[in-house]
Motif scaffolding. Structure first.
Motif, PDB file in Angstrom:
ATOM      1  N   PRO A 254      29.071  54.393 -23.268  1.00  0.00           N
ATOM      2  CA  PRO A 254      30.282  54.034 -22.520  1.00  0.00           C
ATOM      3  C   PRO A 254      30.933  55.253 -21.875  1.00  0.00           C
ATOM      4  O   PRO A 254      31.066  56.294 -22.501  1.00  0.00           O
ATOM      5  N   GLY A 255      31.313  55.078 -20.614  1.00  0.00           N
ATOM      6  CA  GLY A 255      32.000  56.149 -19.907  1.00  0.00           C
ATOM      7  C   GLY A 255      31.085  57.130 -19.201  1.00  0.00           C
ATOM      8  O   GLY A 255      31.567  58.025 -18.505  1.00  0.00           O
ATOM      9  N   TYR A 256      29.765  56.979 -19.372  1.00  0.00           N
ATOM     10  CA  TYR A 256      28.821  57.935 -18.769  1.00  0.00           C
ATOM     11  C   TYR A 256      27.942  57.265 -17.715  1.00  0.00           C
ATOM     12  O   TYR A 256      26.887  57.788 -17.372  1.00  0.00           O
ATOM     13  N   GLN A 257      28.388  56.130 -17.193  1.00  0.00           N
ATOM     14  CA  GLN A 257      27.577  55.422 -16.212  1.00  0.00           C
ATOM     15  C   GLN A 257      27.300  56.275 -14.970  1.00  0.00           C
ATOM     16  O   GLN A 257      26.152  56.418 -14.550  1.00  0.00           O
ATOM     17  N   ALA A 258      28.357  56.847 -14.403  1.00  0.00           N
ATOM     18  CA  ALA A 258      28.194  57.622 -13.157  1.00  0.00           C
ATOM     19  C   ALA A 258      27.345  58.867 -13.387  1.00  0.00           C
ATOM     20  O   ALA A 258      26.448  59.173 -12.591  1.00  0.00           O
ATOM     21  N   ALA A 259      27.601  59.575 -14.485  1.00  0.00           N
ATOM     22  CA  ALA A 259      26.869  60.816 -14.761  1.00  0.00           C
ATOM     23  C   ALA A 259      25.382  60.544 -14.982  1.00  0.00           C
ATOM     24  O   ALA A 259      24.514  61.250 -14.443  1.00  0.00           O
ATOM     25  N   MET A 260      25.076  59.517 -15.777  1.00  0.00           N
ATOM     26  CA  MET A 260      23.680  59.211 -16.064  1.00  0.00           C
ATOM     27  C   MET A 260      22.956  58.632 -14.855  1.00  0.00           C
ATOM     28  O   MET A 260      21.775  58.903 -14.631  1.00  0.00           O
ATOM     29  N   GLN A 261      23.679  57.855 -14.055  1.00  0.00           N
ATOM     30  CA  GLN A 261      23.070  57.307 -12.844  1.00  0.00           C
ATOM     31  C   GLN A 261      22.712  58.437 -11.879  1.00  0.00           C
ATOM     32  O   GLN A 261      21.626  58.436 -11.280  1.00  0.00           O
ATOM     33  N   THR A 262      23.593  59.406 -11.752  1.00  0.00           N
ATOM     34  CA  THR A 262      23.326  60.559 -10.883  1.00  0.00           C
ATOM     35  C   THR A 262      22.133  61.363 -11.394  1.00  0.00           C
ATOM     36  O   THR A 262      21.263  61.786 -10.620  1.00  0.00           O
ATOM     37  N   MET A 263      22.078  61.571 -12.720  1.00  0.00           N
ATOM     38  CA  MET A 263      20.987  62.343 -13.306  1.00  0.00           C
ATOM     39  C   MET A 263      19.629  61.653 -13.100  1.00  0.00           C
ATOM     40  O   MET A 263      18.643  62.290 -12.695  1.00  0.00           O
ATOM     41  N   ILE A 264      19.591  60.341 -13.347  1.00  0.00           N
ATOM     42  CA  ILE A 264      18.334  59.608 -13.199  1.00  0.00           C
ATOM     43  C   ILE A 264      17.906  59.565 -11.740  1.00  0.00           C
ATOM     44  O   ILE A 264      16.717  59.741 -11.404  1.00  0.00           O
ATOM     45  N   LEU A 265      18.875  59.343 -10.841  1.00  0.00           N
ATOM     46  CA  LEU A 265      18.545  59.292  -9.417  1.00  0.00           C
ATOM     47  C   LEU A 265      18.010  60.633  -8.930  1.00  0.00           C
ATOM     48  O   LEU A 265      17.039  60.695  -8.170  1.00  0.00           O
ATOM     49  N   ASP A 266      18.626  61.711  -9.395  1.00  0.00           N
ATOM     50  CA  ASP A 266      18.183  63.049  -8.995  1.00  0.00           C
ATOM     51  C   ASP A 266      16.746  63.299  -9.446  1.00  0.00           C
ATOM     52  O   ASP A 266      15.905  63.794  -8.674  1.00  0.00           O
ATOM     53  N   ARG A 267      16.439  62.952 -10.719  1.00  0.00           N
ATOM     54  CA  ARG A 267      15.079  63.147 -11.232  1.00  0.00           C
ATOM     55  C   ARG A 267      14.071  62.267 -10.496  1.00  0.00           C
ATOM     56  O   ARG A 267      12.943  62.673 -10.205  1.00  0.00           O
ATOM     57  N   THR A 268      14.499  61.030 -10.199  1.00  0.00           N
ATOM     58  CA  THR A 268      13.606  60.093  -9.521  1.00  0.00           C
ATOM     59  C   THR A 268      13.231  60.597  -8.127  1.00  0.00           C
ATOM     60  O   THR A 268      12.050  60.602  -7.735  1.00  0.00           O
ATOM     61  N   LEU A 269      14.229  61.023  -7.380  1.00  0.00           N
ATOM     62  CA  LEU A 269      13.979  61.510  -6.022  1.00  0.00           C
ATOM     63  C   LEU A 269      13.093  62.767  -6.038  1.00  0.00           C
ATOM     64  O   LEU A 269      12.239  62.954  -5.158  1.00  0.00           O
ATOM     65  N   LYS A 270      13.293  63.613  -7.048  1.00  0.00           N
ATOM     66  CA  LYS A 270      12.474  64.819  -7.154  1.00  0.00           C
ATOM     67  C   LYS A 270      11.006  64.465  -7.410  1.00  0.00           C
ATOM     68  O   LYS A 270      10.087  65.042  -6.797  1.00  0.00           O
ATOM     69  N   ILE A 271      10.766  63.495  -8.321  1.00  0.00           N
ATOM     70  CA  ILE A 271       9.394  63.074  -8.640  1.00  0.00           C
ATOM     71  C   ILE A 271       8.730  62.489  -7.400  1.00  0.00           C
ATOM     72  O   ILE A 271       7.569  62.810  -7.074  1.00  0.00           O
ATOM     73  N   LEU A 272       9.437  61.630  -6.671  1.00  0.00           N
ATOM     74  CA  LEU A 272       8.858  60.991  -5.482  1.00  0.00           C
ATOM     75  C   LEU A 272       8.672  61.994  -4.347  1.00  0.00           C
ATOM     76  O   LEU A 272       7.686  61.912  -3.594  1.00  0.00           O
ATOM     77  N   ARG A 273       9.583  62.937  -4.229  1.00  0.00           N
ATOM     78  CA  ARG A 273       9.468  63.944  -3.170  1.00  0.00           C
ATOM     79  C   ARG A 273       8.241  64.825  -3.388  1.00  0.00           C
ATOM     80  O   ARG A 273       7.531  65.158  -2.432  1.00  0.00           O
ATOM     81  N   GLU A 274       7.983  65.202  -4.657  1.00  0.00           N
ATOM     82  CA  GLU A 274       6.813  66.025  -4.963  1.00  0.00           C
ATOM     83  C   GLU A 274       5.513  65.288  -4.666  1.00  0.00           C
ATOM     84  O   GLU A 274       4.494  65.902  -4.331  1.00  0.00           O
ATOM     85  N   ALA A 275       5.552  63.945  -4.779  1.00  0.00           N
ATOM     86  CA  ALA A 275       4.356  63.133  -4.473  1.00  0.00           C
ATOM     87  C   ALA A 275       4.330  62.711  -3.010  1.00  0.00           C
ATOM     88  O   ALA A 275       3.425  61.960  -2.599  1.00  0.00           O
ATOM     89  N   GLN A 276       5.330  63.176  -2.237  1.00  0.00           N
ATOM     90  CA  GLN A 276       5.427  62.880  -0.808  1.00  0.00           C
ATOM     91  C   GLN A 276       5.532  61.357  -0.544  1.00  0.00           C
ATOM     92  O   GLN A 276       4.971  60.823   0.413  1.00  0.00           O
ATOM     93  N   ILE A 277       6.260  60.711  -1.435  1.00  0.00           N
ATOM     94  CA  ILE A 277       6.557  59.278  -1.252  1.00  0.00           C
ATOM     95  C   ILE A 277       7.975  59.193  -0.703  1.00  0.00           C
ATOM     96  O   ILE A 277       8.931  59.591  -1.342  1.00  0.00           O
ATOM     97  N   GLU A 278       8.090  58.668   0.510  1.00  0.00           N
ATOM     98  CA  GLU A 278       9.388  58.637   1.193  1.00  0.00           C
ATOM     99  C   GLU A 278      10.234  57.440   0.764  1.00  0.00           C
ATOM    100  O   GLU A 278       9.717  56.336   0.565  1.00  0.00           O
ATOM    101  N   VAL A 279      11.518  57.735   0.612  1.00  0.00           N
ATOM    102  CA  VAL A 279      12.502  56.686   0.230  1.00  0.00           C
ATOM    103  C   VAL A 279      13.453  56.513   1.388  1.00  0.00           C
ATOM    104  O   VAL A 279      13.939  57.474   1.988  1.00  0.00           O
ATOM    105  N   GLU A 280      13.715  55.242   1.767  1.00  0.00           N
ATOM    106  CA  GLU A 280      14.667  54.951   2.857  1.00  0.00           C
ATOM    107  C   GLU A 280      16.033  54.605   2.288  1.00  0.00           C
ATOM    108  O   GLU A 280      16.146  54.008   1.200  1.00  0.00           O
TER     109      GLU A 280
END
Length: 281
Positions: A254-280
């Motif tokens: 509780p109370g960490y929704q924004a922080a954890m969402q930002t952390m997961i999104l950041d890691r996700t975009l990094k993984i996809l960027r390294e694999a050259q998978i584009e996100v719109e």
């Protein structure tokens, strides 16, 4: 103005009753019952001291700094005040009765006045009753992340009349308790977060899913705020426009929704960027 006229008219019956009292006889009764009045005062003083001691002792375990809360503090103050004013009322009633003052007649004469004052304080009474309900039921705590009256923010203070809510933009809102009909508390239990990413090339959605399933769950080892495994679903159709992509969901503290969402999104975009998978967007 009508309320002021009503209160003014309500004073008239009370004034008539006061004018009928034989004040000289009451003065004589005071001298006659002086010792009795002293004894009554001592008895009520003792009752007051014992009652306060019992109340303080009952709430003692909750007054320690580590156990203090807006709920316990407010209930403690309310109980103490109810006891104090009850003792004062019965003390005054007993003294006036011994002096020969027709208390019952005065109360009847003041009935209209009480109604007039009550009409003027309806909002205040509603605030207090709703405030007590919120506190006793534990619906809110200071620091909770909530949505009240369509305002998202953090609870700063809980009072008998108002709740102070600091919105995400820093604005401090004062919400009268009587206006609060629905409370969405995001800090009571673990919260769900969901992230949808639209993959530009639909033929690489399965590849993105496999990469995220392999690498993203490692994020759970770096924080205690993730309370469940990270679930990756694909292909998933986005509800509003039907775009195909990957959906990531998990539970967080509780109370960490924004922080954890930002952390997961950041890691996700990094993984996809390294694999050259584009996100719109």
């Amino acid at each position: 103005m009508p309320q002021a006229l009503l209160i003014g008219a309500a004073f008239q019956p009370l004034q008539r009753e006061l004018s009928r009292i034989d004040w000289s006889q009451i003065g004589a009764n005071f001298l006659k019952h002086f010792l009795q009045i002293i004894l009554i005062s001592i008895i009520f003083w003792v009752i007051n001291r014992i009652g306060k001691h019992l109340i303080n002792k009952s709430f003692g375990p909750y007054q320690a700094p580590e156990k203090q809360s807006a709920r316990s503090q407010t209930i403690f103050v309310v109980v103490r005040n109810i006891f104090k004013y009850s003792v004062m009322f019965f003390y005054v009633y007993t003294i006036l009765s011994n002096l020969g003052v027709p208390v019952g007649t005065l109360v009847a004469g003041a009935g209209i006045l009480s109604v007039a004052i009550g009409l003027g304080t309806q909002g205040l009474v509603s605030d207090v009753i709703n405030g007590l309900t919120i506190l006793i039921e534990g619906q809110l705590r200071v620091g909770d992340s909530v949505t009240i009256q369509s305002i998202d923010g953090t609870v700063v203070s809980i009072g008998l009349r108002t709740i102070e809510l600091r919105a995400l933009d820093g604005t401090l809102h004062y919400l009268p308790n009587r206006s609060i009909t629905t409370i969405s508390n995001h800090s009571q239990e673990n919260q769900n977060i969901t992230i949808f990413l639209r993959i530009k090339d639909p033929f690489r959605i399965d590849e993105a899913k496999d990469l995220l399933q392999d690498q993203l769950p490692k994020a759970k080892h770096h924080t205690t705020k993730l309370k469940a495994g990270i679930v990756i679903q694909a292909p998933v159709a986005e509800k509003s426009h039907g775009y195909l992509g990957v959906q990531i969901s998990t539970k967080v503290a509780p109370g960490y929704q924004a922080a954890m969402q930002t952390m997961i999104l950041d890691r996700t975009l990094k993984i996809l960027r390294e694999a050259q998978i584009e996100v719109e967007n």
